[in-house]
Design a protein around this motif. Structure first.
Motif, PDB file in Angstrom:
ATOM      1  N   GLU A 109       0.830  -1.205   0.000  1.00  0.00           N
ATOM      2  CA  GLU A 109       0.000   0.000   0.000  1.00  0.00           C
ATOM      3  C   GLU A 109       0.868   1.260   0.000  1.00  0.00           C
ATOM      4  OE1 GLU A 109      -2.907   2.337   3.182  1.00  0.00           O
ATOM      5  OE2 GLU A 109      -2.514   0.177   3.424  1.00  0.00           O
ATOM      6  N   ALA A 110       1.917   1.275   0.813  1.00  0.00           N
ATOM      7  CA  ALA A 110       2.783   2.453   0.902  1.00  0.00           C
ATOM      8  C   ALA A 110       3.503   2.705  -0.416  1.00  0.00           C
ATOM      9  CB  ALA A 110       3.795   2.268   2.025  1.00  0.00           C
ATOM     10  N   LYS A 111       3.968   1.647  -1.051  1.00  0.00           N
ATOM     11  CA  LYS A 111       4.651   1.801  -2.330  1.00  0.00           C
ATOM     12  C   LYS A 111       3.713   2.383  -3.376  1.00  0.00           C
ATOM     13  CE  LYS A 111       6.927  -0.842  -6.007  1.00  0.00           C
ATOM     14  NZ  LYS A 111       7.324  -2.202  -6.475  1.00  0.00           N
ATOM     15  N   ARG A 112       2.494   1.903  -3.389  1.00  0.00           N
ATOM     16  CA  ARG A 112       1.512   2.404  -4.362  1.00  0.00           C
ATOM     17  C   ARG A 112       1.257   3.899  -4.139  1.00  0.00           C
ATOM     18  NH1 ARG A 112      -2.533  -0.629  -2.933  1.00  0.00           N
ATOM     19  NH2 ARG A 112      -1.778  -2.404  -4.139  1.00  0.00           N
ATOM     20  N   ALA A 113       1.145   4.305  -2.879  1.00  0.00           N
ATOM     21  CA  ALA A 113       0.884   5.712  -2.577  1.00  0.00           C
ATOM     22  C   ALA A 113       2.078   6.595  -2.938  1.00  0.00           C
ATOM     23  CB  ALA A 113       0.551   5.864  -1.096  1.00  0.00           C
ATOM     24  N   LEU A 114       3.276   6.127  -2.654  1.00  0.00           N
ATOM     25  CA  LEU A 114       4.473   6.911  -2.987  1.00  0.00           C
ATOM     26  C   LEU A 114       4.659   7.016  -4.497  1.00  0.00           C
ATOM     27  CD1 LEU A 114       7.074   5.721  -0.319  1.00  0.00           C
ATOM     28  CD2 LEU A 114       5.641   7.771  -0.293  1.00  0.00           C
ATOM     29  N   GLN A 115       4.382   5.938  -5.225  1.00  0.00           N
ATOM     30  CA  GLN A 115       4.505   5.981  -6.680  1.00  0.00           C
ATOM     31  C   GLN A 115       3.499   6.946  -7.287  1.00  0.00           C
ATOM     32  OE1 GLN A 115       4.142   1.763  -7.500  1.00  0.00           O
ATOM     33  NE2 GLN A 115       6.332   1.582  -7.930  1.00  0.00           N
ATOM     34  N   GLU A 158      11.900  10.009  -6.943  1.00  0.00           N
ATOM     35  CA  GLU A 158      12.200   8.630  -7.330  1.00  0.00           C
ATOM     36  C   GLU A 158      11.869   7.691  -6.180  1.00  0.00           C
ATOM     37  OE1 GLU A 158      15.888   5.848  -9.022  1.00  0.00           O
ATOM     38  OE2 GLU A 158      16.129   8.023  -8.804  1.00  0.00           O
ATOM     39  N   VAL A 159      11.065   6.666  -6.478  1.00  0.00           N
ATOM     40  CA  VAL A 159      10.695   5.653  -5.491  1.00  0.00           C
ATOM     41  C   VAL A 159      11.653   4.479  -5.615  1.00  0.00           C
ATOM     42  CG1 VAL A 159       8.898   4.051  -4.732  1.00  0.00           C
ATOM     43  CG2 VAL A 159       8.280   6.349  -5.530  1.00  0.00           C
ATOM     44  N   GLU A 160      12.163   4.010  -4.486  1.00  0.00           N
ATOM     45  CA  GLU A 160      13.069   2.867  -4.449  1.00  0.00           C
ATOM     46  C   GLU A 160      12.446   1.769  -3.592  1.00  0.00           C
ATOM     47  OE1 GLU A 160      17.724   1.780  -3.299  1.00  0.00           O
ATOM     48  OE2 GLU A 160      16.808   3.631  -2.570  1.00  0.00           O
ATOM     49  N   SER A 184      11.449  -2.290   2.795  1.00  0.00           N
ATOM     50  CA  SER A 184      11.102  -0.879   2.965  1.00  0.00           C
ATOM     51  C   SER A 184      10.875  -0.272   1.587  1.00  0.00           C
ATOM     52  CB  SER A 184      12.215  -0.117   3.703  1.00  0.00           C
ATOM     53  OG  SER A 184      13.345   0.059   2.866  1.00  0.00           O
ATOM     54  N   VAL A 185      10.331   0.939   1.587  1.00  0.00           N
ATOM     55  CA  VAL A 185      10.184   1.684   0.341  1.00  0.00           C
ATOM     56  C   VAL A 185      10.605   3.122   0.625  1.00  0.00           C
ATOM     57  CG1 VAL A 185       7.732   2.133   0.779  1.00  0.00           C
ATOM     58  CG2 VAL A 185       8.629   2.286  -1.564  1.00  0.00           C
ATOM     59  N   ALA A 186      11.429   3.674  -0.264  1.00  0.00           N
ATOM     60  CA  ALA A 186      11.994   5.007  -0.042  1.00  0.00           C
ATOM     61  C   ALA A 186      11.564   5.954  -1.152  1.00  0.00           C
ATOM     62  CB  ALA A 186      13.524   4.924  -0.004  1.00  0.00           C
ATOM     63  N   LEU A 187      11.400   7.212  -0.788  1.00  0.00           N
ATOM     64  CA  LEU A 187      11.104   8.262  -1.764  1.00  0.00           C
ATOM     65  C   LEU A 187      12.241   9.281  -1.697  1.00  0.00           C
ATOM     66  CD1 LEU A 187       9.263   9.557  -3.842  1.00  0.00           C
ATOM     67  CD2 LEU A 187       7.957  10.608  -1.978  1.00  0.00           C
ATOM     68  N   HIS A 188      13.013   9.349  -2.793  1.00  0.00           N
ATOM     69  CA  HIS A 188      14.163  10.256  -2.880  1.00  0.00           C
ATOM     70  C   HIS A 188      13.715  11.581  -3.499  1.00  0.00           C
ATOM     71  CE1 HIS A 188      17.230   7.082  -2.091  1.00  0.00           C
ATOM     72  NE2 HIS A 188      16.294   6.292  -2.603  1.00  0.00           N
ATOM     73  N   PHE A 189      14.144  12.696  -2.891  1.00  0.00           N
ATOM     74  CA  PHE A 189      13.766  14.000  -3.429  1.00  0.00           C
ATOM     75  C   PHE A 189      14.975  14.922  -3.601  1.00  0.00           C
ATOM     76  CE2 PHE A 189      13.010  13.879   1.156  1.00  0.00           C
ATOM     77  CZ  PHE A 189      13.628  15.036   1.633  1.00  0.00           C
ATOM     78  N   ARG A 190      16.151  14.358  -3.774  1.00  0.00           N
ATOM     79  CA  ARG A 190      17.355  15.176  -3.978  1.00  0.00           C
ATOM     80  C   ARG A 190      17.240  16.036  -5.231  1.00  0.00           C
ATOM     81  NH1 ARG A 190      21.951  15.013  -1.461  1.00  0.00           N
ATOM     82  NH2 ARG A 190      21.374  13.029  -0.506  1.00  0.00           N
ATOM     83  N   ARG A 191      16.578  15.518  -6.272  1.00  0.00           N
ATOM     84  CA  ARG A 191      16.420  16.282  -7.514  1.00  0.00           C
ATOM     85  C   ARG A 191      15.136  17.113  -7.505  1.00  0.00           C
ATOM     86  NH1 ARG A 191      15.722  13.409 -12.028  1.00  0.00           N
ATOM     87  NH2 ARG A 191      14.914  11.600 -10.902  1.00  0.00           N
TER      88      ARG A 191
END
Length: 261
Positions: free
Chosen positions: A113-119, A129-131, A136-143
């Motif tokens: 569920e969390a991955k779907r929401a982050l994507q 970018e979702v990893e 776990s699932v990560a959301l990168h926002f460096r860019r």
């Protein structure tokens, strides 16, 4: 907590029993410590000279060297060419011992569920970018630094709704299966051969490394912060990845006194 001193001062601190190679158990993060941080996680790749060096360090320490990273064990192996056997991945949720035995926490069912929401959230901004790390699932926002506040708000709401643990890092928010931390991974390694009885030194750069710094300090060792000074559990500091690698070269090739200078 206090601001750490440069590692070059360690040998001159009369009140600090800095461990030499014959007493040290060394724990290393990857991103921002052994490799420069890249805008995309998969842009970090193998570097032959560094990976050969890590093998030399492990031999110098009689096998008492481990990687403790937010990356998966498989990704650490890809980047470091299997130069270090003992690895804790996903902030401690998976671990491989110095003897090669691998163990892992069971994945939390809410990760889907969390991955779907982050994507869905990331689809609106190409800089996000979702990893997926399985545990776990990560959301990168460096860019996409402008999205930081919205990313943190979303992560907080998802954590509260799902029971997943929220982990804040450098331009990344991670929702992870509740379970062991990097500090727990250090403690687990220190209870096993060949680490047991040595003095732990953890080298890392991120807020996610603070549990590991604390674990090292509480076990009679040291934390070494990489990067600019900040309030931290680390007691010593190296300024950059290049300084880390230079220190590792000294550690691999010189005697106990020289290694701490």
């Amino acid at each position: 907590m206090k601001r750490p001193v440069p590692i070059s001062e360690a040998a001159r601190e009369r009140d600090a029993d800095w461990p030499g190679p014959d007493r040290m158990a060394l724990f290393l993060d990857v991103d921002g410590t052994l490799a420069p941080i890249e805008t995309r996680p998969h842009a970090v790749g193998p570097v032959s000279e560094r990976n050969v060096l890590l093998g030399e360090v492990a031999r110098r320490l009689h096998g008492r060297a481990a990687i403790v990273s937010g990356r998966t064990i498989a990704d650490v192996d890809r980047i470091l060419d299997h130069s270090i056997t003992a690895v804790a991945g996903v902030h401690g949720l998976e671990r491989r011992t110095a003897l090669g035995r691998q163990m892992s926490s069971p994945a939390h069912p809410a990760l889907v569920e969390a991955k779907r929401a982050l994507q869905a959230f990331a689809a609106a901004d190409s800089g996000l970018e979702v990893e997926d790390k399985a545990l776990s699932v990560a959301l990168h926002f460096r860019r996409a630094p402008g999205a930081a506040e919205a990313v943190r708000d979303l992560a907080g709401r998802l954590s509260a709704a799902t029971g997943l643990s929220r982990q804040d890092g450098d331009c990344v928010i991670e929702l992870r299966t509740p379970g062991p931390s990097k500090g727990d991974a250090v403690a687990a390694f220190m209870a096993e051969p060949p680490f047991a009885g040595a003095a732990p030194v953890f080298v890392g750069d991120d807020l996610t490394d603070e549990d590991a710094f604390r674990a090292a300090v509480e076990a009679g060792g040291f934390g070494v912060l990489v990067g600019p000074p900040r309030d931290t559990w680390a007691t010593h500091r190296l300024a950059s990845v290049d300084e880390v690698l230079a220190w590792l070269r000294r550690l691999a090739r010189r005697d106990e006194t020289e290694a701490a200078e």
